[in-house]
Design a protein around this motif. Structure first.
Motif, PDB file in Angstrom:
ATOM      1  N   ALA A   1       7.278  -6.663  -7.485  1.00  0.00           N
ATOM      2  CA  ALA A   1       6.276  -7.218  -8.397  1.00  0.00           C
ATOM      3  C   ALA A   1       5.213  -7.973  -7.616  1.00  0.00           C
ATOM      4  O   ALA A   1       5.538  -8.806  -6.765  1.00  0.00           O
ATOM      5  CB  ALA A   1       6.942  -8.147  -9.411  1.00  0.00           C
TER       6      ALA A   1
ATOM      7  N   TYR B   1       1.583 -10.141  -8.220  1.00  0.00           N
ATOM      8  CA  TYR B   1       0.537 -10.760  -9.035  1.00  0.00           C
ATOM      9  C   TYR B   1      -0.518 -11.261  -8.060  1.00  0.00           C
ATOM     10  O   TYR B   1      -0.382 -12.345  -7.480  1.00  0.00           O
ATOM     11  CB  TYR B   1       1.066 -11.943  -9.847  1.00  0.00           C
TER      12      TYR B   1
ATOM     13  N   GLN C   1      -2.118  -7.424 -11.697  1.00  0.00           N
ATOM     14  CA  GLN C   1      -0.679  -7.625 -11.850  1.00  0.00           C
ATOM     15  C   GLN C   1      -0.035  -6.240 -11.928  1.00  0.00           C
ATOM     16  O   GLN C   1      -0.493  -5.382 -12.690  1.00  0.00           O
ATOM     17  CB  GLN C   1      -0.360  -8.398 -13.130  1.00  0.00           C
TER      18      GLN C   1
ATOM     19  N   VAL D   1       3.995  -4.108 -11.512  1.00  0.00           N
ATOM     20  CA  VAL D   1       5.436  -4.102 -11.285  1.00  0.00           C
ATOM     21  C   VAL D   1       5.874  -2.664 -11.034  1.00  0.00           C
ATOM     22  O   VAL D   1       5.506  -1.759 -11.785  1.00  0.00           O
ATOM     23  CB  VAL D   1       6.201  -4.686 -12.491  1.00  0.00           C
TER      24      VAL D   1
ATOM     25  N   ILE E   1       9.492 -11.152 -14.714  1.00  0.00           N
ATOM     26  CA  ILE E   1       9.204  -9.724 -14.593  1.00  0.00           C
ATOM     27  C   ILE E   1       9.612  -8.988 -15.869  1.00  0.00           C
ATOM     28  O   ILE E   1       8.896  -8.105 -16.349  1.00  0.00           O
ATOM     29  CB  ILE E   1       9.927  -9.142 -13.366  1.00  0.00           C
TER      30      ILE E   1
END
Length: 203
Positions: A164, A166, A100, A102, A15
């Motif tokens: 996070a 993905y 993706q 975060v 991350i």
């Protein structure tokens, strides 16, 4: 952020690298009950066991005044994303979108002048040191720096929670997965190609 188990990322080092690579983030807080956001170059730094997001914004931007009244702020970072056609699957299904992202939550505080100078020095070095004629803090005239410092406010956010995701077709079988990568590479879209590259690294 809603994260199905297939897509959840928990490796802190992974991350950290992602945030450093996609460091232009979105800072969200609330002002009089309404969300307010600013898009900014940010840095993720580690001090002991703690992680912090640092950055600065224009003095005229009202968002920094919300930090004192906001228990937490949200910082979002986004990587490549791409439309995924279900025509790329072996069996009938619906299209989706790979991405993706975060999210970092934490309490924000204002930097004092010396802390701001240190943060700006680090920021300039990150983006200038590899250039032929780098513009570094110590190369700029004191009069210019003094003038510019009056126009910005630095801040530091202690990270309390990391989320996070993905979403990169991890739930697809190997045949579908490889075909998605191939089809993304054919899209002639740089962001789709980036997603294909990220997927290729992971399986």
């Amino acid at each position: 952020m809603y994260i199905p188990k297939f897509y959840k990322i928990t490796d802190v080092e992974e991350i950290r690298e992602f945030v450093q690579h996609h460091s232009f983030g979105t800072l969200v807080s609330t002002r009089k009950g309404r969300p307010i956001a600013t898009h900014l170059p940010l840095q993720l730094i580690q001090e002991g066991d703690n992680y912090y997001i640092t950055g600065h914004m224009a003095y005229g931007n009202p968002q920094w005044r919300t930090f004192e009244s906001s228990e937490e702020v949200l910082v979002m970072f986004q990587g490549p994303h791409a439309y995924i056609s279900s025509s790329w699957y072996e069996q009938e299904n619906v299209p989706t979108w790979n991405y993706q992202a975060v999210h970092l939550y934490g309490a924000a505080q204002i930097l004092d002048e010396e802390e701001l100078k240190q943060d700006l020095t680090r920021l300039m070095e990150t983006y200038e040191k590899h250039r032929e004629n780098p513009v570094l803090w110590e190369k700029l005239s004191p009069s210019l720096l003094e003038k510019e410092l009056k126009g910005i406010v630095g801040f530091k956010i202690k990270v309390n929670e990391i989320q996070a995701a993905y979403k990169m077709s991890q739930n697809r079988n190997d045949t579908d997965y490889r075909n998605i990568i191939e089809q993304l590479q054919k899209e002639e879209n740089p962001v789709s190609s980036q997603m294909a590259d990220e997927m290729d690294k992971r399986r």
